[in-house]
Design a protein around this motif. Sequence first.
Motif, mmCIF file in Angstrom:
data_model
loop_
_atom_site.group_PDB
_atom_site.id
_atom_site.type_symbol
_atom_site.label_atom_id
_atom_site.label_comp_id
_atom_site.label_asym_id
_atom_site.label_seq_id
_atom_site.Cartn_x
_atom_site.Cartn_y
_atom_site.Cartn_z
ATOM 1 N N GLU A 125 -7.585 16.400 35.235
ATOM 2 C CA GLU A 125 -7.624 15.050 35.797
ATOM 3 C C GLU A 125 -6.251 14.658 36.349
ATOM 4 O OE1 GLU A 125 -11.135 13.284 32.869
ATOM 5 O OE2 GLU A 125 -9.038 13.054 32.296
ATOM 6 N N VAL A 126 -5.209 14.982 35.596
ATOM 7 C CA VAL A 126 -3.849 14.712 36.070
ATOM 8 C C VAL A 126 -3.577 15.499 37.348
ATOM 9 C CG1 VAL A 126 -1.391 14.935 35.535
ATOM 10 C CG2 VAL A 126 -2.964 14.117 33.778
ATOM 11 N N ALA A 127 -4.104 16.721 37.427
ATOM 12 C CA ALA A 127 -3.909 17.551 38.624
ATOM 13 C C ALA A 127 -4.496 16.887 39.865
ATOM 14 C CB ALA A 127 -4.529 18.931 38.410
ATOM 15 N N VAL A 128 -5.665 16.266 39.724
ATOM 16 C CA VAL A 128 -6.297 15.553 40.841
ATOM 17 C C VAL A 128 -5.410 14.390 41.284
ATOM 18 C CG1 VAL A 128 -8.243 14.081 41.518
ATOM 19 C CG2 VAL A 128 -8.656 16.195 40.236
ATOM 20 N N LEU A 129 -4.923 13.628 40.307
ATOM 21 C CA LEU A 129 -4.094 12.462 40.624
ATOM 22 C C LEU A 129 -2.741 12.873 41.187
ATOM 23 C CD1 LEU A 129 -4.972 10.311 37.490
ATOM 24 C CD2 LEU A 129 -5.853 10.025 39.812
ATOM 25 N N MET A 130 -2.216 14.006 40.725
ATOM 26 C CA MET A 130 -0.943 14.502 41.245
ATOM 27 C C MET A 130 -1.089 14.845 42.731
ATOM 28 S SD MET A 130 2.182 15.065 40.048
ATOM 29 C CE MET A 130 2.068 15.492 38.293
ATOM 30 N N LYS A 131 -2.219 15.472 43.091
ATOM 31 C CA LYS A 131 -2.469 15.793 44.501
ATOM 32 C C LYS A 131 -2.593 14.517 45.329
ATOM 33 C CE LYS A 131 -4.646 20.331 43.935
ATOM 34 N NZ LYS A 131 -5.882 21.135 44.109
ATOM 35 N N ASP A 132 -3.249 13.509 44.757
ATOM 36 C CA ASP A 132 -3.341 12.218 45.438
ATOM 37 C C ASP A 132 -1.944 11.648 45.672
ATOM 38 O OD1 ASP A 132 -6.030 12.043 45.765
ATOM 39 O OD2 ASP A 132 -6.388 10.586 44.174
ATOM 40 N N ALA A 133 -1.135 11.675 44.617
ATOM 41 C CA ALA A 133 0.205 11.103 44.697
ATOM 42 C C ALA A 133 1.048 11.809 45.758
ATOM 43 C CB ALA A 133 0.891 11.183 43.334
ATOM 44 N N GLU A 134 0.861 13.091 45.885
ATOM 45 C CA GLU A 134 1.639 13.873 46.855
ATOM 46 C C GLU A 134 1.278 13.539 48.300
ATOM 47 O OE1 GLU A 134 0.820 17.789 45.452
ATOM 48 O OE2 GLU A 134 2.352 17.700 43.859
ATOM 49 N N LYS A 135 0.149 12.839 48.500
ATOM 50 C CA LYS A 135 -0.250 12.421 49.846
ATOM 51 C C LYS A 135 0.507 11.186 50.309
ATOM 52 C CE LYS A 135 -4.977 14.110 49.107
ATOM 53 N NZ LYS A 135 -6.395 13.694 48.892
ATOM 54 N N GLY A 136 1.266 10.576 49.419
ATOM 55 C CA GLY A 136 2.059 9.399 49.770
ATOM 56 C C GLY A 136 1.210 8.208 50.145
ATOM 57 N N GLU A 137 1.550 7.565 51.250
ATOM 58 C CA GLU A 137 0.877 6.327 51.653
ATOM 59 C C GLU A 137 -0.578 6.545 52.049
ATOM 60 O OE1 GLU A 137 3.320 4.731 54.691
ATOM 61 O OE2 GLU A 137 4.936 4.147 53.333
ATOM 62 N N ASN A 138 -0.994 7.782 52.172
ATOM 63 C CA ASN A 138 -2.380 8.072 52.555
ATOM 64 C C ASN A 138 -3.343 8.041 51.368
ATOM 65 O OD1 ASN A 138 -1.774 8.520 55.307
ATOM 66 N ND2 ASN A 138 -0.958 10.537 54.789
ATOM 67 N N ALA A 139 -2.833 7.802 50.179
ATOM 68 C CA ALA A 139 -3.700 7.789 48.993
ATOM 69 C C ALA A 139 -3.275 6.683 48.038
ATOM 70 C CB ALA A 139 -3.655 9.142 48.292
ATOM 71 N N ARG A 140 -4.257 5.913 47.577
ATOM 72 C CA ARG A 140 -3.969 4.832 46.636
ATOM 73 C C ARG A 140 -4.810 5.038 45.381
ATOM 74 N NH1 ARG A 140 -1.302 0.632 48.995
ATOM 75 N NH2 ARG A 140 -2.201 -0.994 47.692
ATOM 76 N N ILE A 141 -4.175 4.849 44.240
ATOM 77 C CA ILE A 141 -4.802 5.054 42.930
ATOM 78 C C ILE A 141 -4.942 3.698 42.243
ATOM 79 C CG2 ILE A 141 -4.398 6.050 40.617
ATOM 80 C CD1 ILE A 141 -2.921 8.360 42.069
ATOM 81 N N THR A 142 -6.027 3.513 41.504
ATOM 82 C CA THR A 142 -6.234 2.261 40.764
ATOM 83 C C THR A 142 -6.258 2.521 39.266
ATOM 84 O OG1 THR A 142 -7.482 1.224 42.566
ATOM 85 C CG2 THR A 142 -7.798 0.322 40.358
ATOM 86 N N VAL A 143 -5.462 1.745 38.533
ATOM 87 C CA VAL A 143 -5.462 1.775 37.070
ATOM 88 C C VAL A 143 -6.037 0.454 36.586
ATOM 89 C CG1 VAL A 143 -4.044 1.856 34.991
ATOM 90 C CG2 VAL A 143 -3.454 3.303 36.950
ATOM 91 N N ASP A 144 -7.123 0.520 35.819
ATOM 92 C CA ASP A 144 -7.797 -0.684 35.311
ATOM 93 C C ASP A 144 -7.797 -0.624 33.787
ATOM 94 O OD1 ASP A 144 -9.684 -2.614 34.445
ATOM 95 O OD2 ASP A 144 -10.712 -2.530 36.363
#
Length: 201
Positions: A125-144
């Motif tokens: 799961e962290v690996a998926v989010l890490m890839k998202d994070a590496e996309k910079g402004e093209n990817a936004r993550i939500t923590v609820d």
Amino acid sequence: MDKFTTITGVAAPMPLVNIDTDMIIPKQFLKTIKRSGLGVNLFDEMRYTQDGKENPDFVLNKPAYRKSEILIAGDNFGCGSSREHAPWALLDFGIRSIISTSFADIFYSNCFKNGILPIVLKPEEVAVLMKDAEKGENARITVDLESQTVTSADGEVFHFEVDAFKKRCLLEGLDDIGLTMEKASAIDAYEKAAAVERPWV
């Protein structure tokens, strides 16, 4: 302490493992007991060159991540000495949530006491989010926090566990002082009764 509910934004990727508290805030900056002002020295030895200039290769110096509130990190984040200055520096910079596969115990507890939500997820799961994070402004993550979920840029939802008491404290913005102040009327009543019963004290 500010309440924590939901954060949506660009997460900063820090895939290093064993990021210790001296890397987060080096020992020479521990002279203060103020919680503010430490953000400028967050990750100081990685963030700046020896002549004091910003290292353009360090993630938090890159334009896409300068205002990140979420950090995606490698295993065992916050290990090393138990300095509370580490979460102070992270919070002062603007980090409100850190996602990793594991945290050092004392650092993990200190985060909650200072308004930061540390989230433990599975490696995949962290690996998926890490890839998202590496996309910079093209990817936004939500923590609820209320629903105890992290949602990836593609809408994939990951659930995380959090202690019910710690969750309540973050949702209501209660640090140790805030928790004590909830009992203010009971404390006042006790003090008044004690003064009558033991006026010589």
